[in-house]
Design a protein around this motif. Structure first.
Motif, PDB file in Angstrom:
ATOM      1  N   ARG A  89      39.460  41.395  51.647  1.00 51.15           N
ATOM      2  CA  ARG A  89      39.704  42.855  51.263  1.00 51.15           C
ATOM      3  C   ARG A  89      40.542  43.123  49.683  1.00 51.15           C
ATOM      4  NH1 ARG A  89      40.263  41.359  56.313  1.00 51.15           N
ATOM      5  NH2 ARG A  89      39.840  42.618  57.959  1.00 51.15           N
ATOM      6  N   VAL A  90      41.471  42.454  49.489  1.00 54.85           N
ATOM      7  CA  VAL A  90      42.146  42.620  48.285  1.00 54.85           C
ATOM      8  C   VAL A  90      41.220  42.200  47.045  1.00 54.85           C
ATOM      9  CG1 VAL A  90      43.993  42.189  46.961  1.00 54.85           C
ATOM     10  CG2 VAL A  90      44.490  42.407  49.112  1.00 54.85           C
ATOM     11  N   LEU A  91      40.575  41.258  47.306  1.00 51.76           N
ATOM     12  CA  LEU A  91      39.575  41.049  45.984  1.00 51.76           C
ATOM     13  C   LEU A  91      38.393  42.025  46.033  1.00 51.76           C
ATOM     14  CD1 LEU A  91      39.434  38.864  44.045  1.00 51.76           C
ATOM     15  CD2 LEU A  91      37.989  37.484  45.390  1.00 51.76           C
ATOM     16  N   LEU A  92      38.096  42.354  47.062  1.00 53.20           N
ATOM     17  CA  LEU A  92      37.040  43.321  47.190  1.00 53.20           C
ATOM     18  C   LEU A  92      37.332  44.826  46.640  1.00 53.20           C
ATOM     19  CD1 LEU A  92      34.117  44.320  48.083  1.00 53.20           C
ATOM     20  CD2 LEU A  92      35.192  44.886  50.324  1.00 53.20           C
ATOM     21  N   LEU A  93      38.537  45.103  46.581  1.00 56.89           N
ATOM     22  CA  LEU A  93      39.095  46.347  46.265  1.00 56.89           C
ATOM     23  C   LEU A  93      39.262  46.150  44.799  1.00 56.89           C
ATOM     24  CD1 LEU A  93      41.740  47.402  49.122  1.00 56.89           C
ATOM     25  CD2 LEU A  93      39.287  48.449  48.538  1.00 56.89           C
ATOM     26  N   ALA A  94      39.838  45.035  44.375  1.00 56.30           N
ATOM     27  CA  ALA A  94      40.133  44.777  42.834  1.00 56.30           C
ATOM     28  C   ALA A  94      38.872  44.474  42.051  1.00 56.30           C
ATOM     29  CB  ALA A  94      40.851  43.593  42.585  1.00 56.30           C
ATOM     30  N   SER A  95      37.751  44.203  42.620  1.00 51.10           N
ATOM     31  CA  SER A  95      36.531  44.171  41.846  1.00 51.10           C
ATOM     32  C   SER A  95      36.017  45.332  40.914  1.00 51.10           C
ATOM     33  CB  SER A  95      35.547  43.765  43.016  1.00 51.10           C
ATOM     34  OG  SER A  95      35.619  42.816  43.630  1.00 51.10           O
ATOM     35  N   PRO A  96      36.103  46.404  41.272  1.00 49.79           N
ATOM     36  CA  PRO A  96      35.700  47.533  40.536  1.00 49.79           C
ATOM     37  C   PRO A  96      36.562  47.698  39.176  1.00 49.79           C
ATOM     38  CG  PRO A  96      35.566  48.255  42.562  1.00 49.79           C
ATOM     39  CD  PRO A  96      36.298  46.939  42.671  1.00 49.79           C
ATOM     40  N   TYR A  97      37.748  47.259  39.412  1.00 47.44           N
ATOM     41  CA  TYR A  97      38.654  47.271  38.135  1.00 47.44           C
ATOM     42  C   TYR A  97      38.461  46.074  37.342  1.00 47.44           C
ATOM     43  CZ  TYR A  97      42.734  47.155  35.327  1.00 47.44           C
ATOM     44  OH  TYR A  97      43.769  47.045  34.261  1.00 47.44           O
ATOM     45  N   ALA A  98      37.923  45.058  37.762  1.00 46.47           N
ATOM     46  CA  ALA A  98      37.808  43.916  37.035  1.00 46.47           C
ATOM     47  C   ALA A  98      36.141  44.059  36.152  1.00 46.47           C
ATOM     48  CB  ALA A  98      37.520  42.556  37.860  1.00 46.47           C
ATOM     49  N   LEU A  99      35.509  44.706  37.043  1.00 42.45           N
ATOM     50  CA  LEU A  99      34.233  45.074  36.357  1.00 42.45           C
ATOM     51  C   LEU A  99      34.299  46.077  35.174  1.00 42.45           C
ATOM     52  CD1 LEU A  99      31.499  45.071  39.382  1.00 42.45           C
ATOM     53  CD2 LEU A  99      31.737  43.514  37.576  1.00 42.45           C
ATOM     54  N   ALA A 100      35.018  46.907  35.392  1.00 43.27           N
ATOM     55  CA  ALA A 100      35.475  47.975  34.381  1.00 43.27           C
ATOM     56  C   ALA A 100      35.981  47.515  33.035  1.00 43.27           C
ATOM     57  CB  ALA A 100      36.379  49.202  35.133  1.00 43.27           C
ATOM     58  N   LEU A 101      36.963  46.311  33.339  1.00 42.19           N
ATOM     59  CA  LEU A 101      37.605  45.581  32.144  1.00 42.19           C
ATOM     60  C   LEU A 101      36.403  44.962  31.490  1.00 42.19           C
ATOM     61  CD1 LEU A 101      41.105  44.358  33.797  1.00 42.19           C
ATOM     62  CD2 LEU A 101      40.565  46.210  32.017  1.00 42.19           C
ATOM     63  N   TRP A 102      35.527  44.230  32.279  1.00 44.48           N
ATOM     64  CA  TRP A 102      34.641  43.558  31.873  1.00 44.48           C
ATOM     65  C   TRP A 102      33.691  44.472  30.772  1.00 44.48           C
ATOM     66  CZ3 TRP A 102      29.094  43.935  32.122  1.00 44.48           C
ATOM     67  CH2 TRP A 102      28.598  43.117  31.283  1.00 44.48           C
ATOM     68  N   GLY A 103      33.306  45.499  31.438  1.00 40.55           N
ATOM     69  CA  GLY A 103      32.433  46.372  30.793  1.00 40.55           C
ATOM     70  C   GLY A 103      33.058  47.142  29.260  1.00 40.55           C
ATOM     71  N   ARG A 104      34.456  47.235  29.493  1.00 38.48           N
ATOM     72  CA  ARG A 104      34.937  47.862  28.234  1.00 38.48           C
ATOM     73  C   ARG A 104      35.173  46.685  27.201  1.00 38.48           C
ATOM     74  NH1 ARG A 104      39.833  50.905  26.734  1.00 38.48           N
ATOM     75  NH2 ARG A 104      39.694  50.671  24.242  1.00 38.48           N
ATOM     76  N   TRP A 105      35.216  45.629  27.807  1.00 40.00           N
ATOM     77  CA  TRP A 105      35.158  44.236  26.862  1.00 40.00           C
ATOM     78  C   TRP A 105      33.867  44.134  25.936  1.00 40.00           C
ATOM     79  CZ3 TRP A 105      35.133  38.724  28.777  1.00 40.00           C
ATOM     80  CH2 TRP A 105      35.189  37.677  27.917  1.00 40.00           C
TER      81      TRP A 105
END
Length: 145
Positions: A89-105
């Motif tokens: 659950r926690v990793l699923l909820l954190a995934s959009p944030y991680a994808l946003a960081l990768w997108g910005r990078w």
């Protein structure tokens, strides 16, 4: 007259040219795409595949904060949102944030700029606390159930 000595040493003259700022995020994309292609046809819910096992779980027998992440991604790729939720659950909820960081990078890299996210001490403490609490909760629930 003697030749000038490079203060950085002889190794400085042999350095490769610096990589483009987009090279690293694009390499992460390529590695992620290759891993995803393999994962798409390999069900991590079944044994007998080449997917890595969690070293923390191998040593302790306990679930780490990321355990279930591979199964979660597999379930997401196959449209099983409920299964992904049960996997981690926690990793699923954190995934959009991680994808946003990768997108910005990636975006900054493609524009020729180097970018590193800055995380303050409070944010680091919150991330660590969530990881520890999630690890404890999921292991207590697992052993109680």
């Amino acid at each position: 007259m003697a030749d000038a000595v490079d203060p950085a040493g002889p190794a400085a003259a042999r350095r490769f040219p610096p990589l483009h700022p987009a090279a690293a995020p694009l390499a992460v994309l390529a590695a992620g795409a290759a891993g995803s292609a393999y994962l798409y046809v390999t069900d991590p819910h079944e044994s007998g595949h080449l997917l890595p096992r969690c070293p923390f779980r191998l040593v302790t027998g306990l679930l780490c904060p990321a355990c279930g992440g591979t199964r979660m991604v597999y379930d997401l790729m196959h449209g099983h949102l409920a299964g992904a939720w049960l996997d981690n659950r926690v990793l699923l909820l954190a995934s959009p944030y991680a994808l946003a960081l990768w997108g910005r990078w990636t975006w900054e890299g493609l524009r020729g700029r180097r970018w590193r996210p800055r995380t303050g001490r409070r944010a680091q403490a919150v991330i660590l606390a969530v990881a520890v609490v999630w690890t404890v909760v999921r292991n207590v629930v697992r052993t109680a159930g």
